[in-house]
Every structure is written in C-alpha cells, then in structure tokens.
Design an enzyme around this catalytic site. Structure first.
Site, PDB file in Angstrom:
ATOM      1  N   VAL B  32       0.921  -0.934  -0.296  1.00 45.99           N
ATOM      2  CA  VAL B  32      -0.075  -0.487   0.539  1.00 45.99           C
ATOM      3  C   VAL B  32       0.913   1.119   0.289  1.00 45.99           C
ATOM      4  CG1 VAL B  32      -1.463   1.078   1.120  1.00 45.99           C
ATOM      5  CG2 VAL B  32      -1.724  -1.147   1.278  1.00 45.99           C
ATOM      6  N   GLY B  35       1.607   2.878  -3.361  1.00 50.89           N
ATOM      7  CA  GLY B  35       0.759   2.790  -4.297  1.00 50.89           C
ATOM      8  C   GLY B  35       0.457   1.977  -4.530  1.00 50.89           C
ATOM      9  N   ASN B 165       6.841   4.964  -9.325  1.00 55.02           N
ATOM     10  CA  ASN B 165       5.722   5.802  -8.746  1.00 55.02           C
ATOM     11  C   ASN B 165       6.084   7.183  -8.106  1.00 55.02           C
ATOM     12  OD1 ASN B 165       2.706   6.245  -8.497  1.00 55.02           O
ATOM     13  ND2 ASN B 165       2.561   5.213  -6.539  1.00 55.02           N
ATOM     14  N   GLY B 468       4.355 -57.493   6.456  1.00 61.70           N
ATOM     15  CA  GLY B 468       4.863 -58.307   7.314  1.00 61.70           C
ATOM     16  C   GLY B 468       5.979 -57.931   7.857  1.00 61.70           C
ATOM     17  N   LYS B 474       6.560 -64.301   5.971  1.00 63.32           N
ATOM     18  CA  LYS B 474       6.332 -64.032   4.665  1.00 63.32           C
ATOM     19  C   LYS B 474       6.944 -65.153   3.005  1.00 63.32           C
ATOM     20  CE  LYS B 474       8.099 -59.579   5.057  1.00 63.32           C
ATOM     21  NZ  LYS B 474       8.212 -60.077   6.245  1.00 63.32           N
ATOM     22  N   SER B 542       7.745 -53.488   3.715  1.00 61.33           N
ATOM     23  CA  SER B 542       7.104 -52.973   3.232  1.00 61.33           C
ATOM     24  C   SER B 542       6.380 -52.140   4.677  1.00 61.33           C
ATOM     25  CB  SER B 542       6.693 -52.889   2.264  1.00 61.33           C
ATOM     26  OG  SER B 542       5.506 -54.375   2.103  1.00 61.33           O
TER      27      SER B 542
END
Lengths: 324, 634
Positions: B32, B35, B165, B468, B474, B542
């Site tokens: 602001v 400007g 500006n 697991g 597994k 995993s």
C-alpha cells in the site's frame, strides 16, 4: 406463437438440428477468451464430479451460462440437469421463459419450492425481504442441494458484481452443511482446480467469474441469445416507492395508502422476486439499445437489488448462509 | 432470428474493434505504501468504469477517511475492505478487478497481505501475462522489489513493468528515474523476462497512466496504458509452441461420434495433422475440429475445441494429445520448483496427489535438493519445506505423466499437490526437466499386449504382496504358494527382500527415504512382470501404508492383492530366523522395523493371515483359494 416463444424455438434448433454452418461474424477476441475459459471450467466439472447441477435463475447471467454449457459439450447435451429455486414471487414472464426454454432444448429443469414456507405464508410483503429470501430462497436451495445430493453446482455469480465477490474462487468449497468458510478456501493456481471432496461436501463453481456486466450483454448481442422480455423497455404498471420503481406484476402486489399503479416505460437490469426488484426508466427496447445504454451507464447493477440494501455487508452474510 | 440491421452491424463493428486485442491479465506487486491501491483505483477511474453511485460513495469516503488532500479523491479507498478482512483472519489470497479500454479487456490480480505474500503473489501470478513492479521513487529498489521480481520470474511471467511511482514527490526528476532503472536492471536482467519496461508515473495525479505527463516530458517510452494495450499475451506466445492439448472430457453423444474435448495449451492444429497420444505413443490424424459454431479449418492455443481423429485409438481424460513430431516428455521422475502453501510441512517420501491438467497420480518428493530463500536469494540446504518456502526437488509419480518444462509452456509444465487426507491444495509446482536422461524416449506402443500374453498362459496376471514384520513368515508362505502354482502349470516369479537388496537395490539403505525408493523400484519390476502376464509374489516388510498404496496404484484395479502376514512382534522375535532381532537389540542394526522403526499395519488387507494360529501350509492354501475366487487362476 409469441415473439419470445418463436425466438426460443429458433434458438434451440441451433443446438439440436443439423451441424451448424459456421459463424457469420467472429466473436470479439475478449469474449472468445472468456468463452473458452468458461467452457474449460464446465468441462472440468463434468469430468470430475459424479452429480453436478446448474443452478439456473432465469436471468441474463443464467442465459449466458446455459448457452456456454450448450457450446461446451456440443454435439452432446450438457451432462447435468438445471435446478431452479422458485420463491413463487418471480415475474410471470420469467416462469414462462423458463418453461419454454427447457422444453425447446429438451433439458431437465428441476424446480424447488419451499412448501413449508408457503404454508407458513412467507412472502416479501408479509414477511419482509430478509425473511422471505432466507426461507424461500436460501433454505430452499439448501434443501434442493441435500435432496438431490449434488456434489458440484454451477452458479452465475460474477466477481465484478460486488466488492465481496472480487476475491471469490472459481471453485468455491462448501462443507457438508453447504456453508462457505472464508477461512478455509483453497488457493487456485493456473487452470488447475482442486476438485477433491468428501461425501456430503460440495463445490460451487462460477464459470462467469471473470465476466463483467457489459461482457454479458455484449455476448448476448453477438451470440443472439434469447432473454426474458423484462430486460427490454416497455410500458409497464409501476409505483415509485422510496425512490425505487416497483412493478405490480400480479394482483398479490400490496399497495401502500395513496399508491396507484402508473404506466411507465421501464426495464430491469437484474431479475428476481418482483416485489424486491427495482426497474429503471429506459427506452432501450432491444439488446443493441441496452449495450449502447451500458456504454454510458451511470449506476451499478446491484443498486436495483433491494436485498443488498438491507444491512451493510449483507452479501457476505448471505453467502455464508448458502445464498449465492 | 435477428435481422442484421445497419444499426446492429455498426454496433457490432464498434464493439468488436473495442475488444480487438483480447484479454490481458496482470498482477500488481508492491505494498500500500508504494501506491498499489492508488494505481489500481486510478486505472478503474480513468478507464471510466466506475458508476455514478460508486463515485459518489468514493467521494463521500474520501472526505471521511481519505489520506489525499482537500477535495481530492483517494483512489485507494475503492479497494478497501480487503485489508480489514485480512485483519479478521479471513483468507484473501487474491482479489480480481476488471476494466477495459477501446483496445483491450484487463483482469488485474491484486494480492494484499505481507505474511502470506509469497503464496498470494504466486497464486495471482500463475495466470498473469505481465507484472507491474511498483517502486516508490523516494525509496528506490528495495529487498521486496527484488523478491517480487524474482517470484514473478519463477512463476513464468514474461513481461515486467517497473512502475516508478510517486514521481511527483521526487521532483519529476529524470536522473532519479534513471538511477532506479539501472539499479533495477542489475536485478532483473539476468532473469528470464522477455521485456522489462520502466515507466515513471504518479498514480495519484494520473501522470503517464492514461495521460502522457507534462511534468515528465523527458520520458520517451510508452505510458502505462499504451504498454498494457500492446504487449503480447501468453496465449499469443503459446501459438509458437508445438501442439499440445490435454484431454478434459471424452465427447460421446452416440455410437457415431467420438471426440476429445479440451483447451489447446500450445500450438496450432488443422485437419490432416498427425498427433500422438503422449502417454501411449499411439498416433492418428485430425479428422475434424468440432465446435458448436461449426467445424474449424484450424485452431490454436487458448481455444476450447473437440477433436475427432481419423482412427480409433484409446484416449481418456488425462491423456495429452501432442504434435507427433514434437512430443512432450513422458516420465514418472522429474525435477521441479515447489512452493509450499500449507501449514503442515512438506516431507520428502510422503505421498501426495499430483494434479497436472487432467492427470492425477500419487507422487512423492524423493529429494529436496535445496531451498531458495526469498529474502537473501541464496540456496540453502533443507530437509523439509515450511509454509511459503520454495524448494528445488526431484519428484517421483506412481504413473508417468506427460509434461513440458514450465519455462517452455506454463499450462503443461504446472502442477498442484493435494493432501490425500485433508484434500487441501498444499503446493504449487513448476517442472524444470525430466530426470530420465532421454526425455525423447517415448512409450513404444507394442502390438502384443498384456491381455494377449496372459491369455497365452491361461491366467490373469497379479501381484501377491506379502507384508509383515521380519520373521512373520512372508517368504515361507510365498515359497509354498509359488510351488503350488507351479504344480498346476501356472507361470510365476518371486521377488524377495533379501534377493532384491543384493542386486537391483544394493545402493539403498534403511532410512525412510531409501525404504520408499526400495519399494518403488520393486513395484516397477513387479509391474513389468505383470505386463508379461505373470503371477508375481513379492515378500517385503514394506512398513508404510503410503508405499504399499503406491504399488497398488501402479497396478491396474484388482491386480494388486495385499496379503497381511500377521504375527505378534514377540513371536517374530522368538523365531528370529536370521538373527536380526538379536542384532537390533544389541544396537548393531539401526532402523529395524518393529524395533526402532514403525510398522503401519494394513487397515483393510485383501487377505489377513494370522500365522501364530495357522500353519504355513494352511496359509498358502488360503492364498490359492483367494486367487481362484478372484479368477486369477481357473
């Protein structure tokens, strides 16, 4: 057949008949860009949601939104129904136009009326604009959303309509109670819209976000879209009340002492419940004349909407409650 | 319907000319104090788009609250409301304003706020053709000026305007202007802008906005409006890119018509042109370009069309149609800049959803190479990204996506990341390059398909994923299952943790990041075997749900069968077939699952085997039954 009815049937033939022959005149480049953006948004919704709907309010913005949908999915029909929330206080010409258009285009028009509100005698004269809008419009809309389980709903709101809409997203997230939480909106980058929601949640989609009122009229002109005749100037029975011109559209209009309707040449810039919609005096009796008038317009469109004047910040409040 | 009267034709001519250059979108950067609000207010006012009731309100408010002088209009008040809302904690990332001149329609993205500035500005900049960088003539180029310029460049804006500006407060001095311009060019010239246009202005008095300034007659460049009305848009520049169209929606009204609807992101197309579906590599020619206004002879970037091809090839939403001779990269691994937009930090290895055009796929950041500090403009090392931080990352998607580098075409190089649980948009991403060396390696379309290969084997391919704890059984069960399948003439292959880690994945350790990569590679190998028509058994601890989900998503629906080999930790420790728990206890192994690294049990496995209660033989039988039930084997 009335003039508007024949316009509508000719219009419908453009989308239902044989392949179109091509444009006689190219669309203005900025309207072509806006059109392409809106079509992109509509296709995203059709592809990503299971049960979308178009909230259809019969006005000029809805006319443009529906037109864009007809173009977006051509040669298919728009893959969603239309939903109108009828407060039972719309102008008679609006309802006639709505029914003729839905029939000519072969589209499913779902109409929601709050029967409970009717029984309670809610109306703009009896209850005031605020309660009437709350019960007959906002609550009815929420009931329709819940009953049909819509997960996405197109609305015709534009960002230029009002200060509080300048920051609205194109895809606006609503919780399971259809509430809009300004603290919980998703950042929207490029044209990549995040459409993921949980069951019960929904998204309001505003494909006309970047259109201005002048863009809408210019598009109606260039695309030759039929509109409700109330937008065009004609002699109509009106009274002037608190500086606003109101039309006595049917015999439910409650005159105040000393008021008698006079015939004046007027038209409307927005359409809603007739006792809550102010007219302007105008000679613009064609879309061309309206666009000419727009090019020199001196007051903003929403000044004709009485509900905005109810209280400061009223749009913001209504939006949180589920009003568009 | 409507008869073309001379009045109608004249009006259409006038309006069409008025919109002659289409739409320009721009963003204004600055606070602001510089400007910014005054400039936007001035643009709205001078373009005569304010209505009388709005001007009356503005004049009234200017008298009451305005900071401008007596009887002057304070344009900044036009935009008020946003700052106040921000103080109430309401999220306002961008507000959009509209105005137009005889030549063009303009959409201005106004981004208030200081704290969320990076995120807000990036949002506004993502759709902007041009950035106006505001500088106060008294203050010159500040750190924030550099920051705005840098973010504009990162977001791919091609045109920068340096609006110096408050020249009225700097005596309208030419020397001061040139001093600021040369400071600025040192910052901006090295960046990627096509044009950098410095303009001395006074937003308050309108100098060099619409009106050429008498106070600065020495300025020989354009006024702000002259420049905004003439600069090229992105859409115009995108026409020079090879053809790209992400498919949004398959248009199929009846059995006779099959079209692909989408918005052209780059290039031009005409009937007869050869295109490729980037992901599958299949090619076809354009037969028709269909619109509701009739078929087109050609179409280009920015247009929404429906394409009909000369032959049937498999195309769905998410596919990208591209020039067959200049195709986009198709890869599951690429480098990108990421701007993080969520409160919860970004963690490498965590799975998010990536959305690019119509493509949605799980993704994870495999490496955060470095962070970019928006205040010092330095590269910094980092392990995660916080809100408003920017990182240069390598990403890995579950499915390959088609893309172009963001710097070449924004539309096909951009993506967002979505949190899988909250569904919030958590990041914006700009793709830099594909990590597959040969980005010109395109999917080769093979004539012998997966269906054909599995048909020959009389089976449906599948991935049996045994997860697991170590020692749960597994590998034992997988081994039995494979024996049983072999006995009935089925074609199988086994992937096992220890075997894979001796070869394919011997470069990986046991950190979270490496575990993610371990599973990703195994998933890719399993996918190839499935493509060969095999039943693949995979025995891997995993431990994380996200990666198991990742492999599931690599496979086609129904192909991935998750088998939870469930044994209590105590039982596994008691069995300890490889002596690993003993070593972990002794501190000889770090990050051991179940010990000092977590195991996320499946919430809804396809098969749940409690190996404490049943024999390995019985467990293997259950797996076989499951395969029969699913029709994998007859």
């Amino acid at each position: 057949m009335s003039d508007i009815a024949s316009q509508i049937s000719a219009y419908a033939a453009r989308f239902t008949g044989v392949a179109p022959a091509g444009r006689a005149r190219a669309l203005s480049p900025h309207l072509a860009a806006l059109e392409a953006e809106s079509i992109h948004i509509m296709r995203e919704v059709a592809a990503e949601f299971a049960n979308p709907v178009m909230l259809y309010s019969i006005g000029k913005d809805s006319a443009v939104m529906l037109h864009l949908a007809l173009k977006a999915f051509y040669p298919s029909r728009p893959p969603f129904p239309l939903q109108h929330v009828d407060t039972t206080w719309k102008f008679r010409d609006m309802i006639a136009y709505r029914d003729a258009l839905a029939e000519a285009l072969g589209l499913e028009m779902r109409v929601e009326i709050n029967e409970e509100g009717l029984k309670r005698g809610i109306g703009p004269f009896a209850s005031g604009s605020s309660l009437h809008t709350q019960v007959m419009k906002t609550e009815a809309l929420r009931a329709a959303m819940t009953r049909h389980g819509y997960d996405a709903a197109f609305g015709g709101a534009r960002r230029d309509e009002e200060k509080s809409r300048a920051k609205e997203r194109i895809f606006s997230f609503r919780d399971a109670h259809h509430g809009w939480d300004p603290r919980n909106q998703r950042p929207e980058l490029w044209r990549t819209y995040n459409t993921r929601i949980r069951k019960g949640e929904s998204i309001r989609v505003f494909p006309l976000s970047n259109w201005t009122e002048l863009d809408i009229w210019q598009y109606i002109l260039e695309e030759d879209i039929p509109i409700v005749p109330l937008y065009l100037a004609a002699e109509r029975p009106v009274v002037e009340r608190d500086g606003q011109i109101l039309m006595a559209d049917d015999d439910r209009f409650v005159f105040e002492p000393g008021e008698t309707p006079q015939m004046r040449r007027i038209r409307f810039r927005t359409l809603g419940c007739y006792p809550l919609t102010a007219a302007i005096e105008s000679d613009a009796d064609s879309v061309e004349a309206i666009v000419m008038e727009m090019l020199t317009a001196r007051t903003s469109e929403r000044s004709g909407r009485l509900i905005d004047h109810d209280e400061a910040g009223s749009m913001e409040k209504k939006k949180r409650e589920g009003y568009f | 319907m409507n008869i073309m009267t001379p009045e109608r034709a004249a009006l259409l001519d006038r309006l069409t000319r008025a919109g002659g250059r289409g739409v320009l979108r721009f963003i204004t950067c600055g606070s602001v104090d510089d400007g910014k609000s005054t400039l936007i207010g001035r643009l709205l006012y001078d373009s005569k788009l304010l209505f009388e009731d709005q001007i009356a309100t503005l004049e009234r408010d200017s008298k009451k609250h305005g900071t401008a002088g007596e009887n002057e209009i304070d344009f900044a008040l036009l935009l008020d409301g946003l700052e106040a809302e921000r103080e109430q904690g309401i999220t306002i990332d961008v507000a959009y304003r509209f105005f137009s001149t005889e030549k063009r329609k303009f959409i201005v993205a106004d981004t208030p706020g200081h704290e969320q500035y990076t995120r807000n500005m990036a949002t506004g900049a993502s759709t902007a053709d041009l950035a106006i960088i505001l500088v106060d003539a008294r203050k010159g180029v500040l750190t924030q000026t550099r920051r705005h310029t840098w973010i504009a460049d990162m977001m791919g804006i091609r045109h920068a305007v340096l609006a110096v500006n408050k020249m009225d407060l700097a005596g309208h001095l030419r020397a001061r202007f040139h001093e600021i311009v040369s400071d600025y060019l040192r910052v901006a010239e090295a960046l990627g802008f096509d044009t950098i246009t410095p303009i001395p202005i006074s937003a308050r008095y309108g100098d060099n906005i619409f009106q050429r300034s008498d106070n600065m007659a020495w300025h020989d460049g354009p006024t702000l409006m002259e420049h905004l009305e003439s600069v090229d848009t992105d859409a115009a520049e995108a026409l020079d890119h090879p053809f790209r169209m992400p498919v949004q929606w398959v248009n199929r009204p009846d059995a006779d018509f099959r079209g692909f609807s989408g918005s052209i992101a780059g290039g031009r197309i005409a009937p007869g042109d050869e295109i490729a579906a980037a992901q599958s590599g299949k090619t076809a020619k354009i037969a028709r370009i269909v619109t509701a206004d009739g078929d087109l002879d050609s179409a280009g970037a920015g247009q929404a069309v429906t394409l009909v091809l000369d032959r049937e090839i498999d195309i769905a939403r998410g596919d990208m149609l591209a020039d067959a001779k200049a195709r986009p990269a198709v890869s599951g691994q690429f480098a990108a800049e990421i701007l993080w937009m969520a409160e919860e930090e970004m963690l490498p290895g965590r799975t998010y959803l990536l959305k690019a055009g119509g493509q949605v796929t799980p993704v994870s950041v495999t490496t955060l190479k470095h962070k970019l500090n928006v205040n010092t403009f330095e590269r910094e090392p980092g392990v995660s990204l916080q809100l408003n931080e920017i990182g240069v990352c390598n990403l890995s998607t579950a499915r390959a996506i088609a893309f172009d580098p963001y710097a070449e075409l924004r539309e096909t190089g951009a993506f967002i990341l979505i949190d899988r649980f909250t569904h919030q948009t958590v990041a914006a991403g700009m793709i830099a390059f594909s990590l597959r060396r040969a980005s010109n390696v395109h999917a080769q379309a093979m004539d012998v398909t997966k269906a054909r290969r599995s048909e020959l084997k009389g089976q449906k391919p599948a991935i049996l994923w045994f997860t697991g704890l170590s020692g749960a059984g597994k590998s034992t069960i997988a081994n039995l299952v494979e024996q049983k399948l072999a006995a009935i003439g089925r074609h199988t292959y086994s992937l096992d943790g220890d075997n894979v880690r001796h070869g394919l994945n011997r470069d990986l350790g046991f950190t979270d990041v490496d575990r993610v990569e371990n599973i990703r590679r195994i998933g890719e190998v399993a996918k190839l075997f499935v493509d060969a028509g095999l039943i693949v058994t995979c025995s891997f601890i995993s431990p994380f749900r996200a990666e198991r989900m990742m492999v599931r998503e690599m496979a086609e629906p129904g192909e991935f069968i998750e088998v939870f080999v469930d044994a209590p930790l105590e039982a596994c420790m008691a069995r300890d077939p490889k002596g690993l728990y003993r070593k972990a206890k002794a501190g000889e192994i770090k990050n051991f699952t179940g010990f000092d690294s977590p195991y996320e049990a499946p919430e809804a496995p396809d098969l749940h085997l409690k190996t404490a209660d049943i024999t390995a033989e019985a467990a293997a039988e259950e797996v076989i039954e499951q395969l029969i039930k699913r029709g994998v084997i007859g």
